[in-house]
Design a protein around this motif. Structure first.
Motif, PDB file in Angstrom:
ATOM      1  N   ASN A  59      40.484  37.614  40.208  1.00  0.00           N
ATOM      2  CA  ASN A  59      40.016  38.069  38.900  1.00  0.00           C
ATOM      3  C   ASN A  59      39.148  36.968  38.294  1.00  0.00           C
ATOM      4  O   ASN A  59      39.625  35.883  37.988  1.00  0.00           O
ATOM      5  N   ASP A  60      37.845  37.265  38.136  1.00  0.00           N
ATOM      6  CA  ASP A  60      36.911  36.233  37.665  1.00  0.00           C
ATOM      7  C   ASP A  60      36.788  36.177  36.138  1.00  0.00           C
ATOM      8  O   ASP A  60      35.863  35.570  35.605  1.00  0.00           O
ATOM      9  N   SER A  61      37.719  36.806  35.428  1.00  0.00           N
ATOM     10  CA  SER A  61      37.683  36.780  33.966  1.00  0.00           C
ATOM     11  C   SER A  61      37.865  35.355  33.443  1.00  0.00           C
ATOM     12  O   SER A  61      38.614  34.561  33.999  1.00  0.00           O
ATOM     13  N   GLU A 170      33.269  35.669  33.839  1.00  0.00           N
ATOM     14  CA  GLU A 170      33.068  36.788  32.913  1.00  0.00           C
ATOM     15  C   GLU A 170      33.974  36.605  31.693  1.00  0.00           C
ATOM     16  O   GLU A 170      35.160  36.889  31.739  1.00  0.00           O
ATOM     17  N   THR A 171      33.405  36.105  30.596  1.00  0.00           N
ATOM     18  CA  THR A 171      34.212  35.771  29.417  1.00  0.00           C
ATOM     19  C   THR A 171      34.760  37.020  28.748  1.00  0.00           C
ATOM     20  O   THR A 171      34.033  37.995  28.553  1.00  0.00           O
ATOM     21  N   GLY A 172      36.062  36.998  28.403  1.00  0.00           N
ATOM     22  CA  GLY A 172      36.625  38.143  27.695  1.00  0.00           C
ATOM     23  C   GLY A 172      38.131  38.206  27.640  1.00  0.00           C
ATOM     24  O   GLY A 172      38.688  39.085  26.997  1.00  0.00           O
ATOM     25  N   ALA A 176      44.810  33.456  30.454  1.00  0.00           N
ATOM     26  CA  ALA A 176      44.285  33.194  31.798  1.00  0.00           C
ATOM     27  C   ALA A 176      44.997  34.043  32.845  1.00  0.00           C
ATOM     28  O   ALA A 176      46.196  34.303  32.720  1.00  0.00           O
ATOM     29  N   PRO A 177      44.270  34.459  33.902  1.00  0.00           N
ATOM     30  CA  PRO A 177      44.929  35.024  35.087  1.00  0.00           C
ATOM     31  C   PRO A 177      45.494  33.841  35.893  1.00  0.00           C
ATOM     32  O   PRO A 177      44.845  33.284  36.763  1.00  0.00           O
ATOM     33  N   THR A 178      46.724  33.448  35.574  1.00  0.00           N
ATOM     34  CA  THR A 178      47.208  32.101  35.899  1.00  0.00           C
ATOM     35  C   THR A 178      47.466  31.837  37.378  1.00  0.00           C
ATOM     36  O   THR A 178      47.481  30.675  37.790  1.00  0.00           O
ATOM     37  N   ALA A 179      47.667  32.861  38.196  1.00  0.00           N
ATOM     38  CA  ALA A 179      47.881  32.608  39.625  1.00  0.00           C
ATOM     39  C   ALA A 179      46.686  31.885  40.233  1.00  0.00           C
ATOM     40  O   ALA A 179      46.825  31.090  41.160  1.00  0.00           O
ATOM     41  N   GLY A 180      45.505  32.145  39.697  1.00  0.00           N
ATOM     42  CA  GLY A 180      44.293  31.531  40.227  1.00  0.00           C
ATOM     43  C   GLY A 180      44.100  30.085  39.830  1.00  0.00           C
ATOM     44  O   GLY A 180      43.222  29.399  40.371  1.00  0.00           O
ATOM     45  N   PHE A 200      35.655  39.631  44.185  1.00  0.00           N
ATOM     46  CA  PHE A 200      35.998  39.418  42.779  1.00  0.00           C
ATOM     47  C   PHE A 200      36.081  40.740  42.025  1.00  0.00           C
ATOM     48  O   PHE A 200      35.249  41.634  42.205  1.00  0.00           O
ATOM     49  N   VAL A 201      37.096  40.849  41.209  1.00  0.00           N
ATOM     50  CA  VAL A 201      37.220  41.938  40.252  1.00  0.00           C
ATOM     51  C   VAL A 201      37.318  41.308  38.871  1.00  0.00           C
ATOM     52  O   VAL A 201      37.503  40.089  38.751  1.00  0.00           O
ATOM     53  N   THR A 202      37.198  42.120  37.847  1.00  0.00           N
ATOM     54  CA  THR A 202      37.322  41.613  36.478  1.00  0.00           C
ATOM     55  C   THR A 202      38.321  42.463  35.709  1.00  0.00           C
ATOM     56  O   THR A 202      38.164  43.692  35.636  1.00  0.00           O
TER      57      THR A 202
END
Length: 345
Positions: A59-61, A170-172, A176-180, A200-202
């Protein structure tokens, strides 16, 4: 199925307050989802559990520095947390103290570089705040905002980038998606060199991810909605992975929820975006994910339920009890798990 079925005892001192100096130095618990067998490694060893032809889905968020500390014209301190962009300079926000932020009340940030006026108080207590500023809002936010760390983290974060993944773009997100957070650019390069694809997904993480499950029965809990997106490039990579017999390994529950929300009935993928409120708990049939890299989650949380759906509640609660005995670090800045069919992987 009761919410309390997903309870476990966690000593408070095991909740990680700060990130380790090196991202991939975290510990890694490896859980075989079929047998329940456990191995203790370090995160840099995760490459050993990935095979050529597998695909790592991330997840590239990127997290908004969405916590704003300001003051009212009379001098009283106010904290505003941005939740959702409504367009036109308006945001849905959490405000503290709420009683000082009624309709028409103004708040000032910095030296007046950013101001806001409460336009609406919603039924759930959230406020709609109309902001005034010069230039680009995200740039103003980078200067004035702070990271919206989860409520269980009391320590101040010295380097704000440590609450971002190295591949965020991708800001938003409000969290955080913390596993990454465990991946370094060097480790990702080694994984690519092994022949593992990356896609990558968002999914922009909402603060609802921290909302406790208050319903006694799991099925009575209503999930918050989050926007998730998949590009044509990612869909093609996932379809190729399926065709060639590789595994789809999700980095984090947000990546899992995205691929499970966007997979077609026949198991294929296409470019797509949607609001998802998918709630994954035991009994769910996974149609996209074959492996999961994740952190250790809060007791009775929807995230523990998701992991239990993938690996079995008894296996997961046994693994968590083992993690407590071995003094693993828990939650956002804590250690990680790799969950999959380890014997054959």
């Amino acid at each position: 199925m009761k919410t309390h079925d997903f309870w476990y005892e966690l000593p408070e001192e095991l909740i990680a307050q700060t990130p380790l100096e090196r991202r991939d130095a975290s510990r890694l618990m490896v859980l075989d989802r079929k047998t329940g067998q456990i191995a203790h490694k370090h995160f840099c060893n995760v490459i050993d559990y990935l095979k050529p032809g597998d695909c790592l889905v991330m997840n590239d968020s990127r997290v908004l520095p969405a916590r704003l500390l300001g003051h009212r014209p009379t001098g009283g301190a106010v904290e505003v947390l941005l939740l959702r962009d409504l367009g036109g300079g308006k945001w849905e926000c959490l405000c503290k103290p709420g009683r000082k932020m009624q309709e028409g009340n103004e708040v000032i940030f910095g030296d007046g570089e950013l101001t806001g006026v409460v336009e609406e108080v919603r039924e759930d207590g959230n406020r709609v705040v109309h902001f005034q500023y010069q230039g680009i809002f995200l740039e103003v936010l980078e200067r004035l905002g702070k990271m919206p760390l989860p409520p269980y983290i009391k320590a101040e974060l010295k380097d704000q980038e440590r609450y971002q993944t190295v591949y965020s773009r991708e800001t938003g997100s409000a969290a955080a998606p913390t596993a990454g957070l465990h991946f370094t650019k060097e480790l990702l390069e080694k994984i690519r060199e092994k022949g593992v694809k990356e896609a990558f997904v968002t999914l922009h993480v909402g603060l609802g991810t921290f909302r406790p499950v208050k319903a006694e029965e799991v099925t009575e809990h209503h999930m918050h909605s989050e926007l998730c997106m998949m590009t044509r490039e990612t869909a093609e990579i996932l379809n190729e992975t399926r065709r060639t017999g590789g595994r789809i390994v999700c980095v984090g529950t947000t990546s899992c929820r995205t691929v499970e929300s966007l997979v077609n009935a026949d198991g294929s993928f296409e470019a797509k975006s949607k609001w998802t409120n998918i709630f994954i708990y035991p009994g769910y049939t996974f149609r996209a994910m074959d492996g999961l890299i994740t952190n250790f989650h809060l007791p009775e949380s929807t995230l523990v339920m998701l992991v239990s759906a993938f690996a079995g509640r008894e296996h997961v609660l046994n693994a968590y009890a083992e993690a407590v005995r071995e003094k693993y670090r828990f939650f956002s800045f804590g250690d990680a798990m790799f969950i999959g069919d380890v014997e054959n992987g």
